[in-house]
Design an enzyme around this catalytic site. Structure first.
Site, short mmCIF file in Angstrom:
data_model
loop_
_atom_site.label_atom_id
_atom_site.label_comp_id
_atom_site.label_asym_id
_atom_site.label_seq_id
_atom_site.Cartn_x
_atom_site.Cartn_y
_atom_site.Cartn_z
N GLU A 1 -31.21 14.82 -7.53
CA GLU A 1 -30.57 13.36 -7.38
C GLU A 1 -31.82 12.34 -7.67
O GLU A 1 -31.25 11.17 -7.39
CB GLU A 1 -30.00 13.33 -5.98
CG GLU A 1 -29.02 14.30 -5.72
CD GLU A 1 -28.14 14.19 -4.54
OE1 GLU A 1 -26.98 13.54 -4.73
OE2 GLU A 1 -28.75 14.43 -3.53
N ARG B 1 -18.61 18.62 0.59
CA ARG B 1 -19.44 17.64 1.38
C ARG B 1 -19.27 17.99 2.82
O ARG B 1 -17.98 17.76 3.46
CB ARG B 1 -19.16 16.30 0.85
CG ARG B 1 -19.66 15.99 -0.44
CD ARG B 1 -18.88 14.34 -0.54
NE ARG B 1 -19.59 13.86 -1.84
CZ ARG B 1 -18.93 13.71 -3.09
NH1 ARG B 1 -17.79 14.34 -3.15
NH2 ARG B 1 -19.49 13.06 -4.17
N ARG C 1 -26.10 1.77 -5.60
CA ARG C 1 -24.53 2.56 -6.06
C ARG C 1 -23.68 1.80 -5.46
O ARG C 1 -22.42 1.85 -6.01
CB ARG C 1 -24.57 4.04 -5.85
CG ARG C 1 -24.82 4.32 -4.51
CD ARG C 1 -24.62 6.06 -4.36
NE ARG C 1 -23.51 6.64 -4.27
CZ ARG C 1 -23.32 7.92 -3.92
NH1 ARG C 1 -24.43 8.60 -3.93
NH2 ARG C 1 -22.09 8.43 -3.80
N HIS D 1 0.72 -1.14 0.07
CA HIS D 1 -0.04 0.01 -0.01
C HIS D 1 1.03 1.38 -0.06
O HIS D 1 0.50 2.25 -0.46
CB HIS D 1 -1.04 0.07 1.36
CG HIS D 1 -2.25 -0.94 0.85
ND1 HIS D 1 -2.73 -1.70 1.87
CD2 HIS D 1 -2.41 -1.54 0.00
CE1 HIS D 1 -3.64 -2.50 1.63
NE2 HIS D 1 -3.49 -2.55 0.21
N CYS E 1 -22.37 17.87 -10.10
CA CYS E 1 -21.03 17.91 -9.23
C CYS E 1 -20.96 16.18 -9.09
O CYS E 1 -20.29 15.79 -8.37
CB CYS E 1 -21.34 18.36 -7.79
SG CYS E 1 -22.86 17.66 -6.98
N ARG F 1 -22.49 22.07 0.69
CA ARG F 1 -23.79 21.33 0.76
C ARG F 1 -23.94 21.04 2.24
O ARG F 1 -23.19 20.49 3.01
CB ARG F 1 -23.67 20.08 -0.03
CG ARG F 1 -24.70 19.19 -0.03
CD ARG F 1 -24.75 17.66 -0.88
NE ARG F 1 -23.66 16.84 -0.06
CZ ARG F 1 -23.57 15.63 -0.68
NH1 ARG F 1 -23.84 15.61 -2.03
NH2 ARG F 1 -22.77 14.74 -0.14
C1 PEP Z 1 -23.94 12.51 -6.17
O1 PEP Z 1 -25.12 11.92 -6.13
O2 PEP Z 1 -23.75 12.26 -7.40
C2 PEP Z 1 -23.37 13.57 -5.43
C3 PEP Z 1 -22.34 14.32 -6.02
O3 PEP Z 1 -23.42 13.20 -3.88
P1 PEP Z 1 -22.76 11.91 -3.30
O4 PEP Z 1 -21.76 11.46 -4.05
O5 PEP Z 1 -22.05 12.86 -1.95
O6 PEP Z 1 -23.83 11.36 -2.82
MG MG Z 2 -25.62 12.25 -3.87
#
Ligand code: PEP
Ligand code: MG
Length: 837
Positions: free
Chosen positions: A699, A568, A733, A461, A770, A604
């Protein structure tokens, strides 16, 4: 892991069933007499046990006490032994604590640890333990304390459990810590016992160390088996993760190979200076003054404390370290990449290892202080990993030492090493036996020009991090490097894997010329980076950075970021084990505004929930956290989180007027926006803050489809393509099985972005992006073509995005976007790039 036997420690003569004791002293005296009668101890040993009681609490909990003598009285122990005094009616050990099983220990070495380990596990098996309080079978007690030993001893030849599947390791780098940590995480959620076996070696899938000890290599066959009520489900989930990770593992290996192939131009010294050869770990040349960093061999103070206090200290230190690693992983993910962040996520998993924790507790029970006990446990387990002669495992031992040292310095802050601080300003070439990943990640690259280590390997690492930091490095150079004198001028060639000693003036001049040529290339690149992203026909797109901390601003600016498009704020909460108060937050926001020197910064509001959990907020568990109380939904329910943040933000806005914007995550409805706006207005009035642009993240599909309504009420939109893709395509995700399909270039995602832009334009508002798509040069071109005006990304991605946009013509981008909207699949959209978009 100890291999000593528990057999012989506990014999029938050492067990008294159905006993009674008038008080604790009486119980200890009886247990001492049992040990003495069996020839284990001198008759005075009971007094040593009593003296220990005065200094420490030996009540383990659940009716079990483990009196034992003081370390300095070890000479009284003639042979190792454990005496059991069963007291069905109990005896008061401490006020409110009743002991029913007194387990008196006489130990010269660690021979009794297997039995103790079993005891700590038995505390969690209350039914079985309670039977031991009443049993009239000595053999039941012996079996309970010995079968852990037997299991451990049989570990190497364990068979398979009830439900089974066969698997062949498809990971090119074998089962290393990052995928293994994911396996462990997956099976931890099930009650089933899960075992992974290769030939005669078997590992517990709930223990990272146990899995790593198998040292599984690419192409090896294993049998995965499970038993328990949810065994089928556990294996199905594990198999999904095991298979799903192979795509990522293969991509990582291919990327590593590609990076290795990206060779910098070769250099060879004109003279023929002597050199030490090692293994090339990170390319490039470095000329510098040698500086040895010795491993901190500081004596670990052994300060025993009461057992309960020691346990609490250990627990707190583990949580603090988990928070530190989480913040470090988060930071590494945002700045460098998700794969590199995995280094610290896997380190964090090591903290959950039951063997490590049990061993530490046992050493504390023996009378050692928490720091000493923790350190000894880490050393023992790491030595076990290193001894297996497998380089992958030896590298994991290095990780264990690294994470172990973090915990140690929390337990014992005086041990914080400053070996790497106070480096001279002149370029330094660090020489070390080995360097930990944490140390490497924290190196000041303005002072350190290169690294050479006696140990380590190119896949460690540390080597990975050196490459990402652009630091030339040579590893595995042998102990000869440790004998070199500090202060000598040396040259490292990280590509050839050489450390040149005593270079001539001509060598230094030649190496400097090579470096200068490289610097010029970089300078030309950075000039381009500093230019705005304006298409050839004059359409400008703002390029901003996703950064969370003020100290990242300088790097973001050097990469050409024109502002911060997403700060963030979760990291503020993740890094600490408490919610930062208004003052702490105010400081963090002001620091960011100052560091960005008047450029726009979008902060944010807290986005907790879904994949971002904060342990100390103790939020209720949800079955579907991505569809639960996250983002704005949580903020509206928890004013104690939202209001201090808004107060801090409006005060920061007053501090640097005109640069701050506030943005809310996970908006689904106009109602939420109105509610949030009302709270903002109230708080702004309370703190006397200036008018501050308010934006919302797009989102959720509902928000994109209602963009026109939302745009009436807000100043801007920022599309979070990571979440939008997840919600549009119904793909978690984080699900590695579906990672390849979670493509933000899917026409359905693009259409919703198109809707968002139309909605915003109807009210003269602007749209940024973003999420991850903004940092992909092709994705960025497409987004620009859709009418997006600002793109915010990981700083490292900014130069390539700018370069791509500067080559483009606006009408071409619009046409590209139109074709993408009409495409049938993400693959068709990607094909547009190959057709020259
Ligand atoms: C997103 O959802 O694309 C985003 C920028 O917010 P996060 O990745 O912090 O959920
Ligand atoms: Mg997000």
């Amino acid at each position: 892991m100890t291999s000593t036997s528990a057999t012989g420690l506990l014999t029938h003569e050492l067990i008294r069933l159905g006993g009674a004791a008038s008080d604790k002293a009486d119980a200890i005296a009886q247990a001492g007499a049992l040990l003495a009668a069996a020839g284990c101890v001198d008759p005075d040993y009971a007094q040593s046990m009593m003296r220990r009681e005065a200094a420490a609490n030996t009540f383990l909990g659940h009716g079990v006490a483990i009196p034992h003598g003081l370390v300095e009285d070890r000479a009284m122990v003639r042979r190792n032994g454990i005496a059991i005094l069963q007291l069905p009616n109990g005896v008061e050990w401490n006020p409110g604590q009743t002991a029913r099983l007194v387990v008196a220990i006489a130990a010269q070495s660690d021979a009794h640890l297997d039995a103790l380990r079993r005891l700590t596990r038995l505390l969690q098996d209350e039914d079985r333990l309670v039977r031991l309080f009443e049993t009239d079978e000595r053999s039941e007690i012996i079996a309970a304390l010995q079968d852990e030993h037997q299991t451990a001893a049989q570990g190497a030849s364990l068979g398979d459990l009830a439900v089974v599947f066969d698997w062949v390791v498809p990971y090119p780098s074998g089962l290393h810590a990052r995928p293994a940590a994911r396996w462990v995480e997956t099976v931890r959620g099930f009650a089933a016992q899960v075992r992974v076996r290769r030939n005669a070696d078997a590992g517990d899938a709930k223990s990272l160390i146990s899995l790593l000890q198998l040292g599984l290599k690419h192409g090896e066959s294993v049998v995965v088996s499970a038993t328990g009520s949810d065994a089928e489900a556990a294996l199905a989930a594990l198999r999904r993760v095991m298979d799903g990770l192979s795509v990522q593992e293969q991509a990582d290996a291919a990327q590593a190979a590609a990076r290795a192939a990206e060779r910098a131009p070769d250099w060879s010294p004109p003279g023929a200076p002597a050199y030490i050869a090692g293994v090339a770990a990170s390319p490039g040349l470095a000329i510098g003054t040698l500086r040895k960093v010795s491993a901190v061999e500081a004596e670990i103070p052994d300060r025993p404390v009461a057992l309960t206090e020691g346990g609490a200290m250990l627990d707190a230190a583990l949580s603090t370290t988990r928070f530190q690693l989480r913040a470090l992983a988060d930071d590494t993910a945002r700045r460098v990449g998700e794969s590199e962040a995995g280094i610290f996520r896997a380190q964090s998993e090591l903290l959950n290892d039951t063997d490590l924790i049990t061993l530490t507790c046992q050493l504390m029970v023996e009378g050692h202080g928490p720091a000493w006990a923790w350190n000894a446990a880490v050393d023992r387990i790491a030595a076990g990993l290193s001894a297996l002669g497998n380089p992958v495992l030896a590298a994991r031992a290095a990780d264990l030492h690294d994470v172990g040292r973090r915990v140690l310095t929390v337990l014992e802050p005086t041990l914080k090493s400053d070996a790497l601080s106070g480096l001279p300003d002149a370029p330094t070439v660090l020489v070390a036996s080995d360097l930990s990943p944490s140390d490497t990640a924290a190196l000041n690259v303005d002072k350190v020009a290169g690294l050479i280590t006696a140990l380590g390997g190119p896949t460690s690492h540390t080597a990975i991090l050196a490459r990402t930091l652009g630091l030339p490095a040579v590893v595995a150079a042998g102990s000869a490097v440790l004998d070199l004198a500090d202060g000598a001028t040396v040259i490292i060639d990280g590509q050839a894997g050489r450390l040149y000693l005593e270079p001539s003036e001509a060598d230094v001049i030649s190496a400097s010329a090579w470096l200068e040529a490289q610097r010029e290339v970089r300078e030309r690149e950075s000039e381009v980076r500093a230019l705005p992203a304006v298409t050839r026909d004059g359409r400008r797109i703002e390029v901003a950075a996703n950064i969370n901390q003020a100290h990242q601003a300088a790097f973001a600016l050097s990469q050409g970021a024109e502002g911060v498009g997403l700060m963030r704020t979760e990291f503020l909460f993740l890094e600490a084990d408490h919610s930062p108060d208004e003052a702490e937050q105010f400081e963090a926001y002001c620091a960011m505004l100052d560091a960005m020197g008047g450029r726009p910064v979008i902060v944010r509001a807290l986005d907790i929930g879904g994949d971002k959990q904060v342990a100390h907020l103790e939020l209720p568990r949800e079955d579907n956290p991505f569809l639960g109380v996250r983002g704005a939904r949580l903020l509206l329910r928890r004013p104690e989180l939202l209001e201090p943040q808004l107060r801090a933000l409006y005060r920061a806005a007053a501090h640097r007027p005109g640069t701050l914007s506030i943005m809310f995550p996970m908006i689904t409805s106009v109602g939420e926006v109105l509610a949030l706006k009302a709270i903002c207005a109230r708080i702004r009035a309370e703190v006397g803050g200036p008018e501050t642009p308010l934006g919302v993240m797009i989102e959720v599909p509902a928000a994109a489809l209602q963009a026109e309504s939302l745009a009436r009420h807000i100043d801007f939109f920022s599309v979070g393509t990571n979440d939008l893709t997840q919600y549009v395509l119904a793909i978690d995700r984080q699900n590695p099985d579906l990672a390849a399909e979670a493509d933000a270039l899917h026409p359905a995602v693009l259409r919703l972005i198109h809707e968002t832009v139309k909605g915003a334009e109807a009210h003269g508002k602007w749209v940024g992006v973003c999420g991850g798509l903004a940092g992909d040069p092709f994705g960025a071109s497409l987004l620009a073509g859709l009418g997006v005006q600002e793109l915010s990304m990981t700083p490292r991605e900014a130069p390539a995005v700018k370069a791509r946009l500067r080559e483009a013509l606006w009408p071409d981008l619009r046409e590209l976007a139109e074709r993408a909207l009409a495409a049938e699949s993400a693959a068709d959209v990607r094909a547009l790039e190959r057709r020259g978009a």
